[in-house]
Enzyme design. Sequence first.
Site, short mmCIF file in Angstrom:
data_model
loop_
_atom_site.label_atom_id
_atom_site.label_comp_id
_atom_site.label_asym_id
_atom_site.label_seq_id
_atom_site.Cartn_x
_atom_site.Cartn_y
_atom_site.Cartn_z
N SER A 144 28.76 49.24 79.07
CA SER A 144 27.14 50.01 78.98
C SER A 144 26.61 49.86 80.57
O SER A 144 26.60 49.56 81.11
CB SER A 144 26.40 49.55 78.13
N TYR A 157 19.63 45.16 73.06
CA TYR A 157 21.01 45.82 73.54
C TYR A 157 21.26 45.66 74.49
O TYR A 157 22.93 45.20 75.14
CB TYR A 157 20.97 47.22 73.55
P1 NAP Z 1 27.60 55.84 67.39
O1 NAP Z 1 27.97 57.44 67.67
O2 NAP Z 1 26.04 55.45 67.24
O3 NAP Z 1 28.51 54.90 66.65
C1 NAP Z 1 28.29 53.50 66.58
C2 NAP Z 1 29.84 53.29 65.82
O4 NAP Z 1 29.27 52.05 65.79
C3 NAP Z 1 30.05 54.30 64.64
O5 NAP Z 1 31.10 54.39 64.47
C4 NAP Z 1 29.08 53.46 63.28
O6 NAP Z 1 29.75 53.35 62.58
C5 NAP Z 1 29.89 51.37 63.75
N1 NAP Z 1 28.81 50.67 63.64
C6 NAP Z 1 27.50 50.56 64.25
N2 NAP Z 1 26.51 49.69 63.18
C7 NAP Z 1 28.55 48.61 62.64
C8 NAP Z 1 28.51 48.07 61.65
N3 NAP Z 1 27.32 46.97 60.98
N4 NAP Z 1 29.55 47.62 61.05
C9 NAP Z 1 30.41 48.99 61.46
N5 NAP Z 1 30.41 49.67 62.18
C10 NAP Z 1 29.15 49.76 62.79
O7 NAP Z 1 26.88 55.62 69.26
P2 NAP Z 1 28.42 56.07 70.03
O8 NAP Z 1 27.54 55.91 71.58
O9 NAP Z 1 29.90 56.70 69.81
O10 NAP Z 1 28.44 53.95 70.29
C11 NAP Z 1 30.25 53.35 70.34
C12 NAP Z 1 29.74 52.49 71.84
O11 NAP Z 1 29.93 52.71 73.00
C13 NAP Z 1 28.90 51.39 70.99
O12 NAP Z 1 28.79 50.11 71.46
C14 NAP Z 1 27.90 51.91 72.41
O13 NAP Z 1 27.06 51.17 72.60
C15 NAP Z 1 28.32 52.46 73.41
N6 NAP Z 1 27.78 52.62 74.42
C16 NAP Z 1 27.35 54.76 73.97
C17 NAP Z 1 27.06 54.94 75.16
C18 NAP Z 1 26.12 56.22 74.93
O14 NAP Z 1 25.40 57.20 75.83
N7 NAP Z 1 26.29 57.09 73.53
C19 NAP Z 1 26.31 55.00 75.93
C20 NAP Z 1 27.05 53.11 76.73
C21 NAP Z 1 27.39 53.23 75.26
P3 NAP Z 1 28.44 54.23 61.44
O15 NAP Z 1 28.51 55.39 62.13
O16 NAP Z 1 29.34 53.51 60.34
O17 NAP Z 1 27.30 53.65 61.43
#
Ligand code: NAP
Length: 252
Positions: A144, A157
């Site tokens: 991140s 986080y």
């Molecule tokens: P998201 O749409 O909220 O997706 C998160 C994913 O993680 C979903 O598939 C969710 O499953 C899964 N998850 C969360 N808790 C879980 C658990 N206890 N067991 C199994 N699966 C779980 O967010 P995203 O942005 O795509 O995030 C993906 C990754 O990118 C994360 O590591 C996040 O920190 C990172 N990231 C995102 C951004 C951004 O700007 N979006 C920036 C930097 C890093 P459910 O759908 O079932 O909840």
Amino acid sequence: MANPFDLTGRVALVTGANTGLGQGIAIALAQAGADIVAVGRTLPADTEAAVAVAGRRLLWVEASLETIVPVSGIVERAVAEFGGIDILVNNAGTIRRNDSLDFSEEDWDAVMDVNLKSVFFLSQAVARWWVANQRGGKIINIASMLSFQGGIRVPSYTASKSGVLGITRLLANEWAAKGINVNAIAPGYFSTNNTEALRNDEARNRSILERIPAGHWGKPEDIGGAAVFLASAAADYVHGAVLPVDGGWLAR
Ligand code: NAP
């Protein structure tokens, strides 16, 4: 000349592939030729459809990554179905927002367990399988901007994502000589469920956009190419690196 980015015949295990960045990564890996083991708690129906359009197969392994209890079963299911694992993408992650003065132990543990503890122990389980079977592989961790910066109101986080960068480097040091590449992608600000609260806050949304040289939030399809590169033979000599995909955020 063979295409160094081709993933035909590879098996990629992607956590959290039902939505957001994990979905974008799983689809890109499938388009490059990989079959997908989607690990998570929500049926990845849309991802499965897109993987099928790419001519590849998707196996959903239902698992919640709040604990490491499911970890060994995940590896067993993937190996039983596809005969092996070549790529692990530790993408699943969660976030809790609150002032640090009010932040609870529950909000600390919930984030650290999914974002850091499960990342380490799933990596360990897959690497043990690779070592036991005298194979190498690729691990891609999702870091991140808060692996580099402090952020605000997201203490667990920031701790977890700073930790992800640390263990990416540590595991690269330990496993590079075993033919295991451990690297990270650091996404900037992407439109997913994770960032909905930020986009709904007009002032935060404006200040974030003002700092992104590209001038817009990232979309899940913007992240896939970096994952394909790190998963492919083109990155065989890339170890312990972090690749920002951030519209220029860190260059500012
Ligand atoms: P998201 O749409 O909220 O997706 C998160 C994913 O993680 C979903 O598939 C969710 O499953 C899964 N998850 C969360 N808790 C879980 C658990 N206890 N067991 C199994 N699966 C779980 O967010 P995203 O942005 O795509 O995030 C993906 C990754 O990118 C994360 O590591 C996040 O920190 C990172 N990231 C995102 C951004 C951004 O700007 N979006 C920036 C930097 C890093 P459910 O759908 O079932 O909840």
